[in-house]
Scaffold this active site. Structure first.
Site, PDB file in Angstrom:
ATOM      1  N   SER A 158       0.887  -1.184  -0.093  1.00 47.97           N
ATOM      2  CA  SER A 158      -0.085   0.033   0.062  1.00 47.97           C
ATOM      3  C   SER A 158       0.996   1.195  -0.046  1.00 47.97           C
ATOM      4  CB  SER A 158      -0.738  -0.035   1.053  1.00 47.97           C
ATOM      5  OG  SER A 158      -1.776   1.116   1.526  1.00 47.97           O
ATOM      6  N   TYR A 172      -1.911  -0.863  10.608  1.00 51.12           N
ATOM      7  CA  TYR A 172      -1.990  -1.176   9.273  1.00 51.12           C
ATOM      8  C   TYR A 172      -0.957  -0.565   8.207  1.00 51.12           C
ATOM      9  CZ  TYR A 172      -3.550  -1.053   4.347  1.00 51.12           C
ATOM     10  OH  TYR A 172      -3.750  -1.357   3.192  1.00 51.12           O
TER      11      TYR A 172
HETATM   12  P1  NAP Z   1     -11.324  -6.400   0.216  1.00 50.72           P
HETATM   13  O1  NAP Z   1     -12.186  -5.878  -0.788  1.00 50.72           O
HETATM   14  O2  NAP Z   1     -11.687  -6.245   1.772  1.00 50.72           O
HETATM   15  O3  NAP Z   1     -10.624  -7.821   0.223  1.00 50.72           O
HETATM   16  C1  NAP Z   1      -9.980  -8.579   1.104  1.00 50.72           C
HETATM   17  C2  NAP Z   1      -9.875  -9.828   0.601  1.00 50.72           C
HETATM   18  O4  NAP Z   1      -8.931 -10.569   1.477  1.00 50.72           O
HETATM   19  C3  NAP Z   1     -11.161 -10.689   0.629  1.00 50.72           C
HETATM   20  O5  NAP Z   1     -11.101 -11.903  -0.318  1.00 50.72           O
HETATM   21  C4  NAP Z   1     -11.099 -11.564   1.909  1.00 50.72           C
HETATM   22  O6  NAP Z   1     -11.889 -12.565   1.884  1.00 50.72           O
HETATM   23  C5  NAP Z   1      -9.541 -11.749   1.993  1.00 50.72           C
HETATM   24  N1  NAP Z   1      -9.166 -11.807   3.410  1.00 50.72           N
HETATM   25  C6  NAP Z   1      -9.321 -10.974   4.591  1.00 50.72           C
HETATM   26  N2  NAP Z   1      -8.761 -11.670   5.444  1.00 50.72           N
HETATM   27  C7  NAP Z   1      -8.116 -12.926   5.295  1.00 50.72           C
HETATM   28  C8  NAP Z   1      -7.542 -13.863   5.953  1.00 50.72           C
HETATM   29  N3  NAP Z   1      -7.362 -13.672   7.192  1.00 50.72           N
HETATM   30  N4  NAP Z   1      -7.036 -14.986   5.387  1.00 50.72           N
HETATM   31  C9  NAP Z   1      -7.421 -15.053   3.720  1.00 50.72           C
HETATM   32  N5  NAP Z   1      -8.216 -14.055   3.340  1.00 50.72           N
HETATM   33  C10 NAP Z   1      -8.397 -13.020   3.831  1.00 50.72           C
HETATM   34  O7  NAP Z   1      -9.718  -5.436   0.300  1.00 50.72           O
HETATM   35  P2  NAP Z   1      -9.135  -4.863  -1.014  1.00 50.72           P
HETATM   36  O8  NAP Z   1      -9.502  -3.236  -0.805  1.00 50.72           O
HETATM   37  O9  NAP Z   1      -9.344  -5.483  -2.205  1.00 50.72           O
HETATM   38  O10 NAP Z   1      -7.697  -5.133  -0.704  1.00 50.72           O
HETATM   39  C11 NAP Z   1      -6.922  -6.165  -0.871  1.00 50.72           C
HETATM   40  C12 NAP Z   1      -5.450  -5.812  -0.308  1.00 50.72           C
HETATM   41  O11 NAP Z   1      -4.961  -4.455  -1.152  1.00 50.72           O
HETATM   42  C13 NAP Z   1      -5.162  -5.500   0.760  1.00 50.72           C
HETATM   43  O12 NAP Z   1      -3.793  -6.213   1.250  1.00 50.72           O
HETATM   44  C14 NAP Z   1      -5.031  -4.245   1.278  1.00 50.72           C
HETATM   45  O13 NAP Z   1      -4.247  -3.797   2.209  1.00 50.72           O
HETATM   46  C15 NAP Z   1      -4.518  -3.652  -0.228  1.00 50.72           C
HETATM   47  N6  NAP Z   1      -4.771  -2.356  -0.608  1.00 50.72           N
HETATM   48  C16 NAP Z   1      -5.861  -1.999  -0.774  1.00 50.72           C
HETATM   49  C17 NAP Z   1      -6.111  -0.583  -1.063  1.00 50.72           C
HETATM   50  C18 NAP Z   1      -7.557  -0.136  -1.743  1.00 50.72           C
HETATM   51  O14 NAP Z   1      -7.783   0.948  -1.959  1.00 50.72           O
HETATM   52  N7  NAP Z   1      -8.522  -0.752  -1.886  1.00 50.72           N
HETATM   53  C19 NAP Z   1      -5.150   0.231  -0.909  1.00 50.72           C
HETATM   54  C20 NAP Z   1      -3.858  -0.176  -0.769  1.00 50.72           C
HETATM   55  C21 NAP Z   1      -3.696  -1.518  -0.577  1.00 50.72           C
HETATM   56  P3  NAP Z   1     -12.386 -13.215   3.408  1.00 50.72           P
HETATM   57  O15 NAP Z   1     -13.045 -11.802   3.972  1.00 50.72           O
HETATM   58  O16 NAP Z   1     -13.589 -13.981   3.021  1.00 50.72           O
HETATM   59  O17 NAP Z   1     -11.409 -13.792   4.053  1.00 50.72           O
END
Ligand code: NAP
Length: 272
Positions: A158, A172
């Site tokens: 991130s 985080y």
């Molecule tokens: P999201 O929509 O909440 O999706 C998160 C995914 O991770 C889901 O598939 C969830 O499925 C899974 N997950 C969560 N905890 C888990 C665990 N303990 N074991 C296995 N799977 C798990 O989040 P996102 O926004 O796509 O973010 C994905 C990644 O991108 C993260 O690492 C986040 O830090 C990074 N990121 C996102 C953004 C953004 O703007 N969206 C920006 C910077 C970085 P379940 O809940 O069913 O387990």
């Protein structure tokens, strides 16, 4: 321009929603065989069915390698904070696909808590999923990646932590910055077997997770982005596809910021 990755075996942790689902869609569209993981079975099974249907409608798939299942996305339930679960996911993926070429360490959580209020359990949870989960998955995948011949690890970090900060996200931010420390040393350990590991640093990407932050957050973020809109999951998938390509085989231990320019201006005035 790029050598096809059709038929390669790809594992995307946290591939059932958001950025991970976008990563899976990108690899499936190129004809790769993809396993997505998450904790919730219903969401995961549905996502796998949707992604496979989209890849087939798109005409993706190619030969699909030995399994003939390129463009197919399947789901495995697992929790990346549990090393045994990570080993099982990797083992089952190898069995399904006959090997493992690309691992996307993407599963993540972003709970907010001020320093004053954060409990030890909350801190442990965010580190266990985001940081330790990355270790566990890569550790479990090492033998398969070494024998792949074009092993790739792509970590979703991130901008928050490595470059920027945000009130409430000390845990985080530490987890996301910690991933980069892991990537750089792992790059050296993996280099001998020709496996690369790189990190993508997304800015604000439109996902279910980000939408849960509420409309005020999304509006203020858009105003802070020089390109004036949130990123898409496809923006992240495109970068992951590049890191996974044969042509990116000489790039390792590196980071790529994908944020619409968000980390560039030194003040609001600098946005012009
Ligand atoms: P999201 O929509 O909440 O999706 C998160 C995914 O991770 C889901 O598939 C969830 O499925 C899974 N997950 C969560 N905890 C888990 C665990 N303990 N074991 C296995 N799977 C798990 O989040 P996102 O926004 O796509 O973010 C994905 C990644 O991108 C993260 O690492 C986040 O830090 C990074 N990121 C996102 C953004 C953004 O703007 N969206 C920006 C910077 C970085 P379940 O809940 O069913 O387990």
């Amino acid at each position: 321009m790029f050598t096809s990755i059709s038929g390669r075996s790809v594992l995307v942790t946290g591939g059932t929603k958001g950025i991970g689902k976008g990563l899976a869609a990108g690899f499936a569209a190129e004809g790769a065989k993809v396993v997505i993981t998450g904790r919730d079975r219903d969401t995961g099974e549905q996502a796998a069915a949707d992604l496979t249907a989209a890849a087939k409608a798109d005409g993706s798939g190619g030969s699909g390698g030995s399994g003939g299942s390129g463009g197919e996305v399947t789901f495995l339930q697992g929790d990346v904070s549990d090393p045994e679960s990570c080993a099982a996911i990797v083992g089952d993926t190898r069995e399904r696909h006959g090997g493992l070429d690309v691992v996307c360490c993407n599963a993540g959580v972003f709970p907010a808590a001020s320093l004053e209020e954060m409990t030890a359990a909350q801190l442990e949870d965010v580190l266990a999923v985001n940081l330790k989960g990355t270790f566990y998955v890569v550790q479990a995948a090492l033998p398969a990646l070494r024998s792949s011949g074009h092993g790739r690890v792509i970590v979703t970090s991130s901008i928050t932590g490595p470059i920027t900060g945000f009130v409430g996200w000390t845990g985080y931010g530490a987890s996301k910055a910690g991933q980069l420390g892991f990537v750089r040393s792992a790059a050296l350990e993996l280099a001998r077997s020709g496996v690369t590991i790189n990190a993508i640093l997304p800015g604000n990407i439109a996902t279910e997770g980000l939408e849960s932050m509420g409309p005020d957050y999304l509006r203020s973020m858009e105003a802070a982005i020089p390109l004036r809109h949130l990123g898409s999951v496809a923006d992240i998938a495109n970068a992951a596809l590049f890191f996974a390509s044969d042509e990116a085989g000489y790039i390792t231990g590196q980071t790529l910021v994908i944020d619409g320019g968000q980390t560039i201006p030194e003040s609001l005035e600098a946005m012009g």
